[in-house]
Design a protein around this motif. Structure first.
Motif, PDB file in Angstrom:
ATOM      1  N   UNK A  49      -8.719  -8.314   1.364  1.00 17.99           N
ATOM      2  CA  UNK A  49      -7.914  -9.258   2.161  1.00 17.99           C
ATOM      3  C   UNK A  49      -6.451  -8.854   2.228  1.00 17.99           C
ATOM      4  N   UNK A  50      -6.210  -7.602   2.597  1.00 17.29           N
ATOM      5  CA  UNK A  50      -4.842  -7.092   2.703  1.00 17.29           C
ATOM      6  C   UNK A  50      -4.847  -5.785   3.472  1.00 17.29           C
ATOM      7  N   UNK A  51      -3.692  -5.181   3.556  1.00 25.56           N
ATOM      8  CA  UNK A  51      -3.535  -3.876   4.202  1.00 25.56           C
ATOM      9  C   UNK A  51      -2.978  -2.875   3.204  1.00 25.56           C
ATOM     10  N   UNK A  52      -3.236  -1.619   3.499  1.00 22.90           N
ATOM     11  CA  UNK A  52      -2.648  -0.508   2.751  1.00 22.90           C
ATOM     12  C   UNK A  52      -1.775   0.272   3.721  1.00 22.90           C
ATOM     13  N   UNK A  53      -1.000   1.171   3.193  1.00 22.14           N
ATOM     14  CA  UNK A  53      -0.160   2.041   4.007  1.00 22.14           C
ATOM     15  C   UNK A  53      -0.564   3.477   3.719  1.00 22.14           C
ATOM     16  N   UNK A  54      -0.599   4.285   4.759  1.00 22.35           N
ATOM     17  CA  UNK A  54      -0.945   5.695   4.601  1.00 22.35           C
ATOM     18  C   UNK A  54       0.115   6.524   5.295  1.00 22.35           C
ATOM     19  N   UNK A  55       0.589   7.566   4.613  1.00 18.36           N
ATOM     20  CA  UNK A  55       1.619   8.408   5.192  1.00 18.36           C
ATOM     21  C   UNK A  55       1.911   9.605   4.324  1.00 18.36           C
ATOM     22  N   UNK A  56       2.994  10.301   4.675  1.00 19.09           N
ATOM     23  CA  UNK A  56       3.382  11.515   3.966  1.00 19.09           C
ATOM     24  C   UNK A  56       4.796  11.393   3.418  1.00 19.09           C
ATOM     25  N   UNK A  57       4.990  11.886   2.210  1.00 17.06           N
ATOM     26  CA  UNK A  57       6.341  11.986   1.646  1.00 17.06           C
ATOM     27  C   UNK A  57       7.118  13.033   2.442  1.00 17.06           C
ATOM     28  N   UNK A  58       8.436  12.981   2.397  1.00 16.91           N
ATOM     29  CA  UNK A  58       9.215  14.015   3.095  1.00 16.91           C
ATOM     30  C   UNK A  58       8.860  15.416   2.574  1.00 16.91           C
ATOM     31  N   UNK A  59       8.733  16.339   3.493  1.00 14.35           N
ATOM     32  CA  UNK A  59       8.440  17.737   3.177  1.00 14.35           C
ATOM     33  C   UNK A  59       7.128  17.930   2.415  1.00 14.35           C
ATOM     34  N   UNK A  60       6.157  17.056   2.641  1.00 15.10           N
ATOM     35  CA  UNK A  60       4.846  17.176   1.998  1.00 15.10           C
ATOM     36  C   UNK A  60       3.763  17.077   3.058  1.00 15.10           C
ATOM     37  N   UNK A  61       2.632  17.690   2.782  1.00 20.31           N
ATOM     38  CA  UNK A  61       1.534  17.657   3.744  1.00 20.31           C
ATOM     39  C   UNK A  61       0.429  16.686   3.351  1.00 20.31           C
ATOM     40  N   UNK A  62       0.344  16.335   2.069  1.00 21.28           N
ATOM     41  CA  UNK A  62      -0.710  15.433   1.601  1.00 21.28           C
ATOM     42  C   UNK A  62      -0.537  14.050   2.196  1.00 21.28           C
ATOM     43  N   UNK A  63      -1.639  13.480   2.670  1.00 20.05           N
ATOM     44  CA  UNK A  63      -1.657  12.119   3.175  1.00 20.05           C
ATOM     45  C   UNK A  63      -1.945  11.196   1.992  1.00 20.05           C
ATOM     46  N   UNK A  64      -1.031  10.273   1.698  1.00 23.41           N
ATOM     47  CA  UNK A  64      -1.136   9.390   0.537  1.00 23.41           C
ATOM     48  C   UNK A  64      -1.395   7.952   0.962  1.00 23.41           C
ATOM     49  N   UNK A  65      -2.107   7.219   0.126  1.00 25.37           N
ATOM     50  CA  UNK A  65      -2.415   5.813   0.375  1.00 25.37           C
ATOM     51  C   UNK A  65      -1.701   4.942  -0.641  1.00 25.37           C
ATOM     52  N   UNK A  66      -1.088   3.868  -0.162  1.00 28.13           N
ATOM     53  CA  UNK A  66      -0.346   2.931  -1.006  1.00 28.13           C
ATOM     54  C   UNK A  66      -0.857   1.524  -0.713  1.00 28.13           C
ATOM     55  N   UNK A  67      -1.183   0.784  -1.760  1.00 27.73           N
ATOM     56  CA  UNK A  67      -1.654  -0.593  -1.610  1.00 27.73           C
ATOM     57  C   UNK A  67      -0.604  -1.530  -2.193  1.00 27.73           C
ATOM     58  N   UNK A  68       0.073  -2.308  -1.330  1.00 25.89           N
ATOM     59  CA  UNK A  68       1.071  -3.258  -1.819  1.00 25.89           C
ATOM     60  C   UNK A  68       0.414  -4.481  -2.475  1.00 25.89           C
ATOM     61  N   UNK A  69       0.976  -4.919  -3.581  1.00 31.07           N
ATOM     62  CA  UNK A  69       0.526  -6.157  -4.206  1.00 31.07           C
ATOM     63  C   UNK A  69       1.686  -6.762  -4.989  1.00 31.07           C
ATOM     64  N   UNK A  70       1.502  -7.976  -5.401  1.00 31.40           N
ATOM     65  CA  UNK A  70       2.538  -8.708  -6.116  1.00 31.40           C
ATOM     66  C   UNK A  70       2.297  -8.623  -7.622  1.00 31.40           C
ATOM     67  N   UNK A  71       3.368  -8.679  -8.384  1.00 28.77           N
ATOM     68  CA  UNK A  71       3.264  -8.667  -9.838  1.00 28.77           C
ATOM     69  C   UNK A  71       2.463  -9.864 -10.344  1.00 28.77           C
ATOM     70  N   UNK A  72       2.487 -10.964  -9.613  1.00 28.74           N
ATOM     71  CA  UNK A  72       1.798 -12.173 -10.050  1.00 28.74           C
ATOM     72  C   UNK A  72       0.292 -12.166  -9.745  1.00 28.74           C
ATOM     73  N   UNK A  73      -0.194 -11.169  -9.025  1.00 32.44           N
ATOM     74  CA  UNK A  73      -1.617 -11.098  -8.698  1.00 32.44           C
ATOM     75  C   UNK A  73      -2.423 -10.565  -9.873  1.00 32.44           C
ATOM     76  N   UNK A  74      -3.657 -11.022  -9.967  1.00 27.73           N
ATOM     77  CA  UNK A  74      -4.596 -10.486 -10.952  1.00 27.73           C
ATOM     78  C   UNK A  74      -5.506  -9.492 -10.232  1.00 27.73           C
TER      79      UNK A  74
END
Length: 118
Positions: A49-74
């Protein structure tokens, strides 16, 4: 939030997943504006029940996935397993843990048991 330039990109996901909207908004802006990632896209993770972000760091070719969440979530191992499945089984995923003071800590999560680098 609706006056910010990134709101246009995120608005449909913010309304669809309101419980994760703050973490998504904060993480997207950190990656796009502060860290200057390229090819940044929003990926839905319906099983969590959320979204992730996918992209590349500067000067990098690897595609990375990031999942945002809150500190208060279990989070559970099932939640993490579902995240990996919905993202297509990447070698690792970064959790972007957002706090109330707008700071973000990124944790690299890998499936299974992985020996840390020396």
């Amino acid at each position: 939030m609706d006056k910010h330039p990134s709101y246009g990109v995120l608005s449909q996901y913010i309304s669809k997943y309101p419980q994760a909207a703050g973490a998504l908004f904060q993480t997207y802006n950190d990656l796009k504006l502060a860290q200057q990632w390229t090819d940044l896209e929003v990926i839905e993770i319906p099983g969590c029940s959320r979204c992730a972000l996918r992209g590349r760091r500067p000067n990098a070719e690897d595609l990375l996935s990031v999942v945002p969440c809150s500190l208060s979530e279990s989070l559970s191992t099932d939640w993490i397993r579902t995240t990996f499945q919905d993202l297509g089984g990447p070698p690792h995923v970064y959790l972007a843990i957002n706090t109330e003071d707008s700071s973000i800590v990124y944790y690299k999560i890998s499936p299974g048991i992985v020996k840390p680098p020396l």
